[in-house]
Design an enzyme around this catalytic site. Sequence first.
Site, PDB file in Angstrom:
ATOM      1  N   ASP A 122      -7.725  -7.530   1.361  1.00  0.00           N
ATOM      2  CA  ASP A 122      -6.679  -7.918   2.175  1.00  0.00           C
ATOM      3  C   ASP A 122      -7.325  -7.199   3.635  1.00  0.00           C
ATOM      4  O   ASP A 122      -8.511  -6.348   3.670  1.00  0.00           O
ATOM      5  CB  ASP A 122      -5.515  -7.143   1.992  1.00  0.00           C
ATOM      6  CG  ASP A 122      -5.554  -5.698   2.384  1.00  0.00           C
ATOM      7  OD1 ASP A 122      -5.170  -5.085   3.384  1.00  0.00           O
ATOM      8  OD2 ASP A 122      -6.477  -4.903   1.653  1.00  0.00           O
TER       9      ASP A 122
ATOM     10  N   ASP B 167       0.986  -1.397  -0.271  1.00  0.00           N
ATOM     11  CA  ASP B 167      -0.057   0.099   0.026  1.00  0.00           C
ATOM     12  C   ASP B 167       0.905   1.289   0.103  1.00  0.00           C
ATOM     13  O   ASP B 167       2.215   1.084   0.039  1.00  0.00           O
ATOM     14  CB  ASP B 167      -0.972  -0.063   1.220  1.00  0.00           C
ATOM     15  CG  ASP B 167      -0.347   0.016   2.495  1.00  0.00           C
ATOM     16  OD1 ASP B 167       0.814   0.240   2.583  1.00  0.00           O
ATOM     17  OD2 ASP B 167      -1.080  -0.392   3.469  1.00  0.00           O
ATOM     18  N   SER B 168       0.371   2.566  -0.032  1.00  0.00           N
ATOM     19  CA  SER B 168       0.800   3.650  -0.402  1.00  0.00           C
ATOM     20  C   SER B 168       1.582   4.250   1.110  1.00  0.00           C
ATOM     21  O   SER B 168       2.453   5.013   0.946  1.00  0.00           O
ATOM     22  CB  SER B 168       0.132   4.744  -0.947  1.00  0.00           C
ATOM     23  OG  SER B 168      -0.747   5.200  -0.097  1.00  0.00           O
ATOM     24  N   GLY B 169       1.150   3.894   1.991  1.00  0.00           N
ATOM     25  CA  GLY B 169       1.576   4.305   3.373  1.00  0.00           C
ATOM     26  C   GLY B 169       0.452   5.406   3.886  1.00  0.00           C
ATOM     27  O   GLY B 169       0.578   5.878   5.053  1.00  0.00           O
ATOM     28  N   GLY B 170      -0.345   6.010   2.973  1.00  0.00           N
ATOM     29  CA  GLY B 170      -1.247   7.048   3.292  1.00  0.00           C
ATOM     30  C   GLY B 170      -2.257   6.974   4.442  1.00  0.00           C
ATOM     31  O   GLY B 170      -2.437   7.782   5.169  1.00  0.00           O
ATOM     32  N   PHE B 171      -2.847   5.746   4.540  1.00  0.00           N
ATOM     33  CA  PHE B 171      -3.726   5.459   5.566  1.00  0.00           C
ATOM     34  C   PHE B 171      -3.427   5.500   7.036  1.00  0.00           C
ATOM     35  O   PHE B 171      -3.573   5.763   7.892  1.00  0.00           O
ATOM     36  CB  PHE B 171      -4.619   4.154   5.458  1.00  0.00           C
ATOM     37  CG  PHE B 171      -5.537   3.823   6.203  1.00  0.00           C
ATOM     38  CD1 PHE B 171      -6.824   4.162   6.306  1.00  0.00           C
ATOM     39  CD2 PHE B 171      -5.369   2.926   7.318  1.00  0.00           C
ATOM     40  CE1 PHE B 171      -7.745   3.906   7.251  1.00  0.00           C
ATOM     41  CE2 PHE B 171      -6.280   2.381   8.453  1.00  0.00           C
ATOM     42  CZ  PHE B 171      -7.462   3.109   8.257  1.00  0.00           C
TER      43      PHE B 171
ATOM     44  N   ASP C 288      -2.999   8.320  -1.591  1.00  0.00           N
ATOM     45  CA  ASP C 288      -4.370   9.187  -1.515  1.00  0.00           C
ATOM     46  C   ASP C 288      -4.567   9.571  -0.086  1.00  0.00           C
ATOM     47  O   ASP C 288      -3.839   9.398   0.870  1.00  0.00           O
ATOM     48  CB  ASP C 288      -5.281   7.930  -1.865  1.00  0.00           C
ATOM     49  CG  ASP C 288      -5.621   6.898  -0.988  1.00  0.00           C
ATOM     50  OD1 ASP C 288      -4.521   6.438  -0.369  1.00  0.00           O
ATOM     51  OD2 ASP C 288      -6.563   6.230  -0.663  1.00  0.00           O
TER      52      ASP C 288
ATOM     53  N   GLN D 255     -11.865   7.146  -4.123  1.00  0.00           N
ATOM     54  CA  GLN D 255     -12.307   7.707  -3.052  1.00  0.00           C
ATOM     55  C   GLN D 255     -13.618   8.403  -3.330  1.00  0.00           C
ATOM     56  O   GLN D 255     -14.236   8.321  -4.396  1.00  0.00           O
ATOM     57  CB  GLN D 255     -11.275   8.718  -2.538  1.00  0.00           C
ATOM     58  CG  GLN D 255      -9.936   8.095  -1.808  1.00  0.00           C
ATOM     59  CD  GLN D 255     -10.262   7.339  -0.750  1.00  0.00           C
ATOM     60  OE1 GLN D 255     -11.471   7.271   0.027  1.00  0.00           O
ATOM     61  NE2 GLN D 255      -9.170   6.610  -0.243  1.00  0.00           N
TER      62      GLN D 255
ATOM     63  N   GLY E 216     -11.280   3.834   1.207  1.00  0.00           N
ATOM     64  CA  GLY E 216     -12.213   4.516   2.206  1.00  0.00           C
ATOM     65  C   GLY E 216     -13.394   3.922   2.676  1.00  0.00           C
ATOM     66  O   GLY E 216     -14.335   4.593   2.905  1.00  0.00           O
TER      67      GLY E 216
END
Length: 376
Positions: A267, A93-97, A147, A190, A217
Amino acid sequence: MSERFTFTLLKSDGMARRGEITMPRGTIRTPAFMPVGTAGTVKAMYPGQVRELGADIILGNTYHLMLRPGAERVAKLGGLHTFANWPHPILTDSGGFQVMSLSQLRKMDERGVTFQSHIDGRRYELTPERSVEIQGLLDSDIQMQLDECVALPASESEIERAMQLSLRWAERSKAAFGDQPGKAIFGIVQGGDNERLRAQSATALREMDFKGYSIGGLAVGEPQDVMLRILAMTTPILPTEKPRYLMGVGTPDDILESVARGVDMFDCVMPTRAGRHGLAFTRFGKVNIKNARHAEDHRPLDEASDCPASRDYSRAYLHHLFKANETLGAMLLTWNNLAYYQSLMAGIRAAIDEARFEAFRISTKEGWARGDIAAL
């Protein structure tokens, strides 16, 4: 195995889809459940066990790995596949969450987000370009755009602001990723629980021509019926010929219902986290092994299971392990849970192949509802 990233839709049954993603490190059978290996490990499991249960791909987390041991160090040690002894596909994943949910004193602007580590307080900056760079250093096969995910409920104006920012970051993430034939970057839809904003996001991302599409989201505070309503109107907007990934979801019931609405990949930390806390998933429903009723129960969790953890240990023994705070208890229930999830996915794929998915969905849910009365 293919030298390129490709998705082949093999069969449809209603909106449920059966397909295959092929790439240099292996084939991913869809619908697929990806065990979560947050910090380079699926907790309480050996990599070989995870593979033997039927997992074609696991998930790694950019945020946690960039903080410890560091993406540059992982790259120096041969990449995440070598580092974690998992030679098969990995999605990051991007790490944003995690930045939004775990980090301290974060500050976000058009460029990206700066934050303090929840581990040691060090300051970091995560931009779309840096997120893609980190995922490249980890050498993951499927990467995510950066995101912004807002928790629900939220105002329409806040949801729209985050969605528009995520679209601009999607363009930058895709440009930073460039052309990597054997790998893929997915855009993330999103828009919260707002159908208009979801449609706008999905349409804009489709026009950017990503190799796959994630739906983010959701499962962030809204009821299941809201999640399913959003899925039902979002998936038809996305290209039929590309994979669809619902991020961070979920329960076995969430998976069944989401497959019925056209989702291909999932996931969730639920099976591993629940296992470490004494909750087992079975074809009879959920079993809280800490409950006193199991203290003298000689039966296994499921005597018909192919998984040794489910078949070869009594509920009484598992109950004892948790009461005694023994590590083996968490290991065995995690093993059981991941075995159940992969068995569920195999059943879903077979049912779609045989055009009986709806009957499978109903019978599986009836099995949970009927349950093993003595066990639950």
